[in-house]
Design a protein around this motif. Structure first.
Motif, PDB file in Angstrom:
ATOM      1  N   PHE C  50      -3.520  13.131   5.101  1.00 17.80           N
ATOM      2  CA  PHE C  50      -4.419  12.201   4.414  1.00 17.80           C
ATOM      3  C   PHE C  50      -3.854  11.804   3.043  1.00 17.80           C
ATOM      4  CE2 PHE C  50      -7.987  12.116   1.292  1.00 17.80           C
ATOM      5  CZ  PHE C  50      -8.650  10.980   1.713  1.00 17.80           C
ATOM      6  N   TRP C  51      -3.463  12.800   2.255  1.00 19.43           N
ATOM      7  CA  TRP C  51      -2.918  12.498   0.924  1.00 19.43           C
ATOM      8  C   TRP C  51      -1.550  11.827   1.024  1.00 19.43           C
ATOM      9  CZ3 TRP C  51      -5.897  11.981  -2.978  1.00 19.43           C
ATOM     10  CH2 TRP C  51      -7.042  12.781  -3.116  1.00 19.43           C
ATOM     11  N   GLY C  52      -0.771  12.242   2.021  1.00 21.16           N
ATOM     12  CA  GLY C  52       0.532  11.602   2.213  1.00 21.16           C
ATOM     13  C   GLY C  52       0.364  10.119   2.499  1.00 21.16           C
ATOM     14  N   ALA C  53      -0.580   9.803   3.383  1.00 19.85           N
ATOM     15  CA  ALA C  53      -0.837   8.402   3.722  1.00 19.85           C
ATOM     16  C   ALA C  53      -1.260   7.624   2.480  1.00 19.85           C
ATOM     17  CB  ALA C  53      -1.924   8.320   4.795  1.00 19.85           C
ATOM     18  N   LEU C  54      -2.181   8.197   1.710  1.00 19.17           N
ATOM     19  CA  LEU C  54      -2.688   7.495   0.528  1.00 19.17           C
ATOM     20  C   LEU C  54      -1.600   7.319  -0.525  1.00 19.17           C
ATOM     21  CD1 LEU C  54      -6.211   9.061   0.266  1.00 19.17           C
ATOM     22  CD2 LEU C  54      -5.716   6.614   0.260  1.00 19.17           C
ATOM     23  N   ALA C  55      -0.829   8.377  -0.757  1.00 15.41           N
ATOM     24  CA  ALA C  55       0.214   8.279  -1.783  1.00 15.41           C
ATOM     25  C   ALA C  55       1.265   7.252  -1.374  1.00 15.41           C
ATOM     26  CB  ALA C  55       0.859   9.642  -2.017  1.00 15.41           C
ATOM     27  N   ALA C  56       1.589   7.221  -0.069  1.00 12.79           N
ATOM     28  CA  ALA C  56       2.577   6.248   0.392  1.00 12.79           C
ATOM     29  C   ALA C  56       2.027   4.835   0.265  1.00 12.79           C
ATOM     30  CB  ALA C  56       2.974   6.547   1.834  1.00 12.79           C
ATOM     31  N   ALA C  57       0.734   4.678   0.529  1.00 12.48           N
ATOM     32  CA  ALA C  57       0.126   3.351   0.379  1.00 12.48           C
ATOM     33  C   ALA C  57       0.143   2.923  -1.091  1.00 12.48           C
ATOM     34  CB  ALA C  57      -1.306   3.363   0.910  1.00 12.48           C
ATOM     35  N   TRP C  58      -0.174   3.860  -1.978  1.00 13.33           N
ATOM     36  CA  TRP C  58      -0.145   3.547  -3.417  1.00 13.33           C
ATOM     37  C   TRP C  58       1.263   3.173  -3.845  1.00 13.33           C
ATOM     38  CZ3 TRP C  58       2.547   5.227  -7.624  1.00 13.33           C
ATOM     39  CH2 TRP C  58       2.073   4.787  -8.863  1.00 13.33           C
ATOM     40  N   ASN C  59       2.226   3.879  -3.284  1.00 11.05           N
ATOM     41  CA  ASN C  59       3.628   3.701  -3.641  1.00 11.05           C
ATOM     42  C   ASN C  59       4.115   2.271  -3.387  1.00 11.05           C
ATOM     43  OD1 ASN C  59       6.230   4.830  -4.403  1.00 11.05           O
ATOM     44  ND2 ASN C  59       6.775   4.584  -2.245  1.00 11.05           N
ATOM     45  N   LEU C  60       3.488   1.579  -2.422  1.00 11.57           N
ATOM     46  CA  LEU C  60       3.913   0.207  -2.127  1.00 11.57           C
ATOM     47  C   LEU C  60       3.758  -0.671  -3.354  1.00 11.57           C
ATOM     48  CD1 LEU C  60       2.359  -0.354   1.400  1.00 11.57           C
ATOM     49  CD2 LEU C  60       4.768  -0.089   0.811  1.00 11.57           C
ATOM     50  N   VAL C  61       2.638  -0.515  -4.044  1.00 14.65           N
ATOM     51  CA  VAL C  61       2.432  -1.366  -5.214  1.00 14.65           C
ATOM     52  C   VAL C  61       2.875  -0.650  -6.500  1.00 14.65           C
ATOM     53  CG1 VAL C  61       0.020  -0.705  -5.526  1.00 14.65           C
ATOM     54  CG2 VAL C  61       0.790  -2.885  -6.391  1.00 14.65           C
ATOM     55  N   GLY C  62       2.650   0.655  -6.560  1.00 12.10           N
ATOM     56  CA  GLY C  62       2.985   1.392  -7.777  1.00 12.10           C
ATOM     57  C   GLY C  62       4.455   1.753  -7.862  1.00 12.10           C
TER      58      GLY C  62
END
Lengths: 242, 287, 610
Positions: C50-62
């Motif tokens: 769950f956190w991996g998915a979210l962090a990777a999603a954030w990483n796209l823009v951040g």
């Protein structure tokens, strides 16, 4: 003017300076005697400003030594170098734009030594640049280009320098103002302050200099008596490519 | 109606004084070091505890505790700057943010560890004292806090205007390279600026103690308000922080009364976003 | 011949560590959810995914685009609340509610994205925090809809269409699927034109614009993709816990956790955020279990300290040094030698591909008469200062026009006016007979075939030399393969081929200048503006660059050059114009200019020749 009887004020020996992995100065050696006006000339990117920044401690030399009044200064932080009496007036002036003229001048006299003689020094500076006294409550950012340059020089003088280093003081000034700036430099020198001058305006700077160094690609390629270099074809070539 | 409006303005202003004091420290730190101190609220929390324990253990009045808290937090600021902030002065913004965020997490939990999650408050003789004139009520501790905040801010502004160190701090915020060339020890000055910022928020904490509770996460509440104030006033203007603090205090009083106490925060965050988007320099900031 | 080569390649691929090791990792991930028979570990694994998915999603823009959002919890909360409310009020399946939530989050992101992207780093971060706070307070306040701080409880009715399961294993696979999907999307983006654009604009927005990158649009698209997945994760969270309230789904600590995982793992890399999740999530959970039991808060003290130390001392994250370790590890696995041999045969044809010189026209020829470019009475003021005053000139097709003048004469301002970085107060600019004055964002100017370099070189430091040039090439081709071929040709042409895979930041200053030339060349300009390309170089390096510039000119590209080094500009230029205090004070051939009294005065001081 006989200059060779005087003592050496500043001596650079084999100074090399890098920006990251880019070498900006290569074994630069130069000496300045007390009371002289010395010019460094050369095209953009030749290493002139880097030389000044290395002397004032803003940049660290990667090798070589710098001596001021017989004392090694190449490892001192900038504020201690200023305290010793080596003051750099940066290119583009870098005034404190939201402070008044007077506050800028007071900050010039920041070091403990300079603070003591602040009041007298202020008088000297105002005599040299009367326009600054008229404008002393004005914010520095609202001055004209010429006035800003005067203020930058005056602020440097407030630090009671033994050696004043000016970086392109005529930059962006109209011809009449350029003359005024050079007059001011001569007068400052007449007060006994040694001057190290970087200039694009080769004619003006060489004609008031006792000695000059020509930098190319971070190396000293030529040195000699100021006026003598005026006629040197190499100088002309470096600038005009002819 | 008019009485209500005046009462709300008074309430808002009294609150705003404290906000201003918290924010002015944040502004000073951001203006000089160009770092947003996300742990700012935690220093407020710590000073509330400091004041609380001075009262509980030694019986020192919260206002009197200022004499201890201000120098103590100045020193804490110096140390924190040297150990934690100094290494990240030239780091990318994201890393800067996360170091202060991490610091805030540590401090919050240090408080939780030592003092548990209990709400703590000091009971002084004047805690509930109220001045009443012509239908208006003025809480005594809030009035004192307001006046003290204004006094401290005035002293700070005079210090920055008049003393050499103060001028060096301002010079550093305006033109770092020139400051260095004028013989200002820039790292030393960074440290002092940070120390003063922390001392300000420390003072605010001590003054909040008679009117608010201390608990480990109390800082988060106030630091968000301080962000709003800083952006509203202009991130490089100390006077802006003062006026911004007062404005946000009044906005809070009015929106709490006319909309809902639950929405007052939503209201000033909306203001915050609007200011950021339409006037990023704030009301008094410089471009 | 070709066919057999490919089939042989795929067959032997299976035995290459580069291929089978990641495959083994993937298989491990797939069995991970069914390995433990213990609810604590099942939960831990779900949380890691769950956190991996979210962090990777954030990483796209951040990470990729470098836009530090600290308000992603807003979109997470929108996702959670939308699907939950639709389910509770209208019995809409959370699977559909998930799509509705994602759609709503995307719409909101598009609304707030554009205004916020104008803000500089710190302020963008603050604005996103504020936005999320607003939503938190609205959710707390709007009791009629959200039940405020009490939160929403989803009654447990385990059915597939209700997105509820008795066992934790389906949740684990859904979370894993989401994580793998985001990794895949990140990987595709990273290796596509869009990904190159995101990283280039993160490294240097102006340089990216000059190469034709629509920076604002790219940032917005990155945000939209990131937000989409964040909202989906929000629905997952609601369905997994069956309870949401404003203080958990709209919380600042949540917003902060995402970039934290990405930084610790490796910001802006495909796999970094996942590594971050695999390390920090168990650390967090275990510390909570061990230390949290001793005394509340102790676990966070340790966690926070780890964080601060990691960010100060390992600012580049784990992925950075893990990569070197990983590569040497692969080399020690069986089959490594095989892979090396194959890679060689694959890469060699590229090296021999010939560079074609399509147009071999002589600039001195007949074409030189038609003006390619014309500027009429350009004016530009900064505050009270006139930087450019009534400047007019023409550039003829195929020529090399020099622009000289003392420091501060307004030369770079003229370049900025032409390339859309500044707009003139008055005056006209025409290129190939088309009015360019209104062509404003620099990327549009690039598309019109005007390229530029910058006075102080601005390479994309954290991209390789090849990738730098590919960003330029992407302005003309869409596919990565074509861009790579194009960029390789350009690198061969400018003599940087051997440095293709070095980071731009590791080049010498001369090579950086060449790189900047190559990057601009890859946009296939017809008019190329060069701002002091030889300043600060030694004579040998200068010679090399002059050689390249001549070769560029021989390809039929028109050049407009600012230069301080007189030797260079005098030998290169067909004509020269001279600026002084923003005014044109001379125009002519190099020989004429060097005799012009006003020019000499301007440069050397009035009385120099007296």
């Amino acid at each position: 003017m006989p200059i060779w009887g005087r003592s050496i004020l500043l001596k650079l020996e084999n100074i090399s300076t890098h920006y990251g992995d880019v070498q900006a100065l290569r074994n630069v050696s130069l000496g300045i005697k007390e009371g002289q006006i010395v010019s460094i000339i050369g095209s953009n990117g030749a290493g002139k400003t880097t030389t000044l920044n290395t002397i004032s401690g803003v940049l660290r030399a990667s090798s070589g030594t710098i001596e001021f009044l017989g004392r090694r200064i190449e490892n001192l932080p900038p504020h201690q170098i200023v305290d010793l009496g080596v003051v750099q007036i940066p290119e583009a002036r870098l005034l404190f734009p939201y402070m008044t003229v007077l506050e800028n001048l007071e900050l010039g006299a920041y070091t403990p030594k300079a603070r003591k003689g602040k009041e007298e020094n202020l008088k000297v500076v105002f005599r040299l640049f009367p326009v600054l006294e008229e404008r002393k409550t004005q914010l520095a950012g609202t001055l004209s280009g010429g006035e800003q340059q005067m203020l930058a020089i005056a602020r440097g003088l407030m630090a009671k320098p033994k050696l004043l280093m000016l970086d392109e003081p005529s930059l962006g000034l109209a011809p009449l103002l350029v003359k005024e700036v050079f007059e001011a430099v001569k007068e400052i020198n007449a007060h006994g302050i040694t001057v190290l001058l970087i200039e694009q305006n080769v004619f003006h700077s060489l004609s008031i200099s006792d000695e000059a160094y020509v930098l190319e690609n971070g190396r000293v390629v030529l040195e000699g008596e100021g006026k003598g270099l005026l006629d040197n074809p190499q100088v002309k070539e470096a600038y005009l490519g002819i | 109606m008019l009485t209500i409006v005046i009462q709300l303005i008074i309430n808002g202003l009294l609150l705003g004084g404290i906000y201003a004091l918290i924010s002015i420290g944040l502004t000073l730190i951001f203006g000089v070091l160009e770092i947003i101190n996300f742990a700012h609220g935690e220093f407020l929390m710590l000073s509330m505890y400091a004041s609380y324990w001075l009262f509980q253990l030694l019986g020192v009045d919260p206002y009197l505790s200022l004499l201890v808290v201000i120098p103590m937090f100045f020193l804490i600021g110096l140390v924190v700057q040297r150990i934690i902030i100094q290494p990240i002065i030239h780091a990318p913004p994201l890393n800067q943010i996360f170091v202060t965020v991490g610091l805030s997490l540590i401090l919050q939990n240090v408080a939780l560890f030592f003092w548990k999650a209990d709400y703590r408050t000091v009971r002084t003789a004047y805690s509930t004292l109220c001045l009443k004139t012509s239908g208006l009520m003025i809480s005594f501790p809030r009035l004192v806090a307001f006046l003290l905040a204004l006094a401290i801010i005035s002293i700070l502004l005079i210090f920055l205007k008049r003393t050499y160190t103060g001028k060096a701090i301002r010079a550093l915020a305006q033109e770092r390279r020139a400051a260095m060339l004028m013989g200002i020890n820039i790292y030393g000055t960074y440290r002092i600026a940070f120390g003063i910022g922390i001392a300000c928020v420390g003072a605010a904490g001590a003054m909040l103690m008679p009117i608010y509770y201390a608990f480990p996460t109390v800082g988060a509440l106030f630091v968000l308000i301080a962000f709003v104030v800083v952006v509203l006033g202009g991130y490089n203007s100390l006077v802006g922080a003062l006026i911004g603090g007062l404005i946000i205090g009044i906005v809070e009083a009015f929106s709490g009364f006319f909309l809902s106490p639950h929405l007052k925060e939503a209201v000033y965050f909306v203001i915050f976003i609007l200011i950021l988007v339409f006037r990023p320099t704030g009301l008094f900031g410089r471009g | 011949m070709k066919m057999s080569f490919i089939s042989r390649k795929t067959a032997s691929n299976l035995f290459r560590p580069k291929f089978y090791f990641p495959l083994a990792l993937l298989l491990l991930l797939l069995v991970l959810p069914i390995l433990p028979r213990n609810p604590f570990y099942e939960d831990l694994i779900i949380m890691i995914f769950f956190w991996g998915a979210l962090a990777a999603a954030w990483n796209l823009v951040g990470g990729f685009a470098g836009q530090i959002s600290l308000g992603h919890t807003a979109f997470f909360g929108i996702g959670a609340y939308t699907s939950t409310l639709l389910y509770l009020k209208f019995s809409l399946s959370p699977w559909l509610g998930m799509l509705a939530g994602a759609g709503l989050a995307v719409l909101v992101a598009m609304g707030i994205g554009s205004p916020c992207f104008r803000l500089k780093s710190h302020f963008f971060a603050l604005a996103t925090i504020a936005f999320a706070e607003v939503l938190r307070h609205v959710a707390s306040y709007w009791r009629g809809l959200t039940q405020g701080g009490v939160g929403l409880l989803i009654p447990f009715k385990p059915r597939i269409e209700n997105f509820m399961f008795r066992s934790k294993i389906p949740y684990a696979y859904i979370a894993l699927g989401l994580m793998l999907l985001i990794i895949l999307v990140s990987y595709i983006i990273r290796n596509s034109r869009f990904g190159f654009y995101l990283i280039s604009l993160r490294e240097d927005q102006d340089a990216a614009e000059s190469l034709g990158v629509k920076t604002s649009r790219c940032k917005l698209i990155a945000l939209v993709i990131s937000v989409l997945f964040t909202a989906i994760a929000g629905t997952f969270y609601a369905q997994y816990l069956l309870f949401i309230d404003p203080d958990t789904v709209f919380s600042l600590p949540f917003s902060i956790e995402l970039p934290l995982l990405a930084i610790i793992g490796g910001l802006g890399t495909v796999i970094g955020p996942i590594i971050g999740a695999f390390i920090l999530t168990p650390l967090d959970v275990l510390l909570r279990g061990w230390l949290g039991a001793i005394s509340a808060g102790l676990n966070f003290i340790v966690y926070g300290t780890v964080l601060v130390v990691a960010v100060i001392y390992f600012p580049r994250g784990i992925a950075g040094w893990l990569r070197t370790w990983y590569e040497s590890f692969l080399r020690r696995l069986p089959g490594a030698k095989l892979s090396l041999a194959i890679e060689k045969t694959v890469s060699s044809p590229l090296l021999t591909s010939e560079t074609s010189d399509p147009e071999d026209s002589d600039p001195e020829d007949e074409e030189i008469k038609s003006p390619l470019f014309e500027a009429q009475s350009l004016n530009k003021h900064f505050g009270g200062l006139a930087a450019v005053k009534d400047v007019s000139f023409q550039i003829k097709k195929g020529e090399i026009l020099g622009l000289i003048g003392p420091n501060g004469a307004g030369k770079t301002t003229v370049f900025n006016l032409i390339t859309g970085f500044l707009s003139p107060d008055s005056g006209k600019i025409e290129f190939k007979g088309e009015a360019m004055t209104a062509v404003k964002p620099p990327h549009k100017v690039c598309i019109k075939h005007i390229g530029r370099t910058f006075q102080l070189v601005r390479p994309f430091n954290n991209m390789t030399v090849l990738e730098n040039v590919m960003v330029g090439a992407f302005s003309r081709v869409k596919r990565t393969k074509e861009a790579r071929e194009e960029a390789t040709k350009v690198l061969d042409f400018i003599g940087l081929l051997e440095h293709s895979h070095s980071l731009a930041s590791s080049l010498t200053i001369a090579d950086r200048k060449k790189l900047e030339l190559g990057r601009a060349l890859a946009t296939r300009p017809e008019l190329l503006l060069l701002d002091e390309v030889v300043a600060g170089l030694n004579p040998r390096e200068t010679e090399a660059i002059i050689g390249i510039i001549k070769a560029i000119s021989n390809q039929g590209i028109t050049l407009f050059i600012i230069e301080h080094v007189m030797k260079a500009i005098m030998t290169l230029s067909h004509r020269i114009i001279v600026l002084h205090h923003g005014e044109k004070i001379g125009e002519g051939t190099p020989a004429e200019i060097s005799r012009d009294r006003r020019v000499i005065d301007a440069y050397l001081g009035e009385e120099y020749l007296a």
